[in-house]
Design a protein around this motif. Structure first.
Motif, PDB file in Angstrom:
ATOM      1  N   SER A 116       0.726  -1.090   0.057  1.00  0.00           N
ATOM      2  CA  SER A 116       0.139   0.080  -0.235  1.00  0.00           C
ATOM      3  C   SER A 116       1.018   1.390   0.272  1.00  0.00           C
ATOM      4  CB  SER A 116      -1.105   0.389   1.292  1.00  0.00           C
ATOM      5  OG  SER A 116      -0.518   0.552   2.678  1.00  0.00           O
ATOM      6  N   THR A 117       2.590   1.284   0.372  1.00  0.00           N
ATOM      7  CA  THR A 117       2.613   2.445   0.198  1.00  0.00           C
ATOM      8  C   THR A 117       3.655   3.289  -1.304  1.00  0.00           C
ATOM      9  OG1 THR A 117       4.784   0.621   0.997  1.00  0.00           O
ATOM     10  CG2 THR A 117       3.702   2.174   2.759  1.00  0.00           C
ATOM     11  N   THR A 130       2.335   0.426  -3.800  1.00  0.00           N
ATOM     12  CA  THR A 130       1.612  -0.002  -4.740  1.00  0.00           C
ATOM     13  C   THR A 130       2.402  -0.810  -5.670  1.00  0.00           C
ATOM     14  OG1 THR A 130       1.795   1.380  -6.299  1.00  0.00           O
ATOM     15  CG2 THR A 130      -0.340   1.461  -4.365  1.00  0.00           C
ATOM     16  N   GLU A 156      -5.398   5.591  -4.564  1.00  0.00           N
ATOM     17  CA  GLU A 156      -4.987   7.019  -3.789  1.00  0.00           C
ATOM     18  C   GLU A 156      -5.904   7.927  -2.883  1.00  0.00           C
ATOM     19  OE1 GLU A 156      -2.599   9.780  -5.878  1.00  0.00           O
ATOM     20  OE2 GLU A 156      -1.561   8.498  -7.031  1.00  0.00           O
ATOM     21  N   ILE A 169      -6.901   4.763  -0.257  1.00  0.00           N
ATOM     22  CA  ILE A 169      -6.088   4.602   0.941  1.00  0.00           C
ATOM     23  C   ILE A 169      -6.793   5.995   1.756  1.00  0.00           C
ATOM     24  CG2 ILE A 169      -3.068   4.711   1.285  1.00  0.00           C
ATOM     25  CD1 ILE A 169      -3.077   2.828  -1.755  1.00  0.00           C
ATOM     26  N   GLN A 196      -8.774   5.091   3.765  1.00  0.00           N
ATOM     27  CA  GLN A 196      -8.578   3.309   4.379  1.00  0.00           C
ATOM     28  C   GLN A 196     -10.072   3.146   4.349  1.00  0.00           C
ATOM     29  OE1 GLN A 196      -6.478   2.530   8.378  1.00  0.00           O
ATOM     30  NE2 GLN A 196      -6.418   5.300   8.979  1.00  0.00           N
ATOM     31  N   TYR A 199      -8.247  -1.751   1.638  1.00  0.00           N
ATOM     32  CA  TYR A 199      -7.202  -1.466   1.495  1.00  0.00           C
ATOM     33  C   TYR A 199      -6.832  -1.632   2.672  1.00  0.00           C
ATOM     34  CZ  TYR A 199      -4.368   1.815   5.000  1.00  0.00           C
ATOM     35  OH  TYR A 199      -3.371   2.650   6.020  1.00  0.00           O
ATOM     36  N   LEU A 253      -2.939  -3.480  -0.163  1.00  0.00           N
ATOM     37  CA  LEU A 253      -3.902  -3.247  -0.483  1.00  0.00           C
ATOM     38  C   LEU A 253      -4.487  -4.304  -0.903  1.00  0.00           C
ATOM     39  CD1 LEU A 253      -5.697  -0.772  -1.446  1.00  0.00           C
ATOM     40  CD2 LEU A 253      -4.676  -0.589  -3.189  1.00  0.00           C
TER      41      LEU A 253
END
Length: 268
Positions: free
Chosen positions: A12-13, A15, A57, A60, A63, A82, A87
């Motif tokens: 998730s940071t 992707t 984005e 994320i 959340q 999320y 993800l």
């Protein structure tokens, strides 16, 4: 049996895709080995990528537990979940005529979004067309219950084998703080082994219904009982794919509020 859906899991940071399920190769004809490590945005139609990036984005940042997005890989729905450090996406190929049916089975998703040419983002129920994360975030945040947390919310992802009594095939990294067991301890055991007796029948029926209907984003609330006997009330979203059920769970907010209130110290 013709495959039409697969699972993708991304960091998730950044992707970057870290996992693709077996049906990825059947559905799209690409090698999983060649795609793990690439950005998931590369899977989408070039004209849709900017809009898809805005949606992902925003999900994320807010959340979002489950957001259904219709866009083009060939023609696909993507349910974006999320899950704190990852993800998780349920990817399903379909034709435009199939859209009403899939949306009808997805009433519990946080939002239903369509991304079309020229980066247009449409949210079901809103007359506006969105192009930026700020504007999209304003409308998506209206579906959240309570204030939006700036702190990452602990969540866990399970992939369940729907052909083997909902055996846990994959368990994400937050197993210990949420379930009280390691991923290794949980994998290859049935989720049903850990469901509180009072919830067991309803959970089993709901999971069977998800499989029967090939549903996306059905909500299940249940109590998880750890190996040590500790009970945790959970809220979960469950989605069907050809390669297994995706279950994203978090602590029930009502239980968290109750626990916080019980632990408050009042100084007179």
């Amino acid at each position: 049996m013709v495959k039409s859906s697969f699972i993708s899991i991304s960091n998730s940071t950044n992707t970057e895709m870290i996992y693709l399920s077996r049906s990825f190769e059947d559905v799209l004809g690409f090698s999983r080995r060649n795609w793990v490590g690439r950005a998931p945005i590369d899977l989408f139609h070039p004209k849709d990528r900017e809009g898809v990036s805005v949606v992902i984005e925003t999900c994320i940042k807010l959340q979002k537990l489950a957001t259904l997005m219709y866009t083009r890989i060939i023609s696909a729905t993507v349910c974006v979940n999320y899950c704190c450090d990852i993800l998780v996406c349920t990817n399903r190929l379909l034709q435009e005529k199939d859209l009403p049916g899939i949306f009808a089975r997805t009433s519990l998703a946080d939002n239903i979004i369509t991304v079309t040419d020229n980066h247009n983002i449409n949210v079901l129920g809103s007359p506006e067309v969105f192009h930026t994360q700020v504007k999209l975030g304003q409308v998506l945040s209206q579906t959240d219950v309570g204030p939006i947390s700036l702190e990452p919310e602990e969540r866990i992802c399970l992939v369940l084998d729907h052909q083997k009594s909902f055996q846990i095939k994959y368990c994400s990294s937050l197993a210990v703080p949420i379930f009280g067991s390691t991923s290794k301890e949980l994998e290859r055991t049935s989720l049903l082994n850990y469901i509180d007796y009072d919830d067991l029948y309803d959970v089993q029926e709901e999971l069977n219904e998800v499989v029967k209907e090939e549903a996306v984003s059905n909500r299940i609330d249940f109590a998880f009982v750890s190996l040590s006997g500790h009970k945790t009330e959970l809220q979960a979203i469950v989605s069907y794919t050809d390669d297994g059920l995706i279950l994203i769970a978090k602590r029930n907010p009502e239980e968290v509020l109750h626990t916080t209130a019980k632990n408050d110290i009042i100084i007179c």
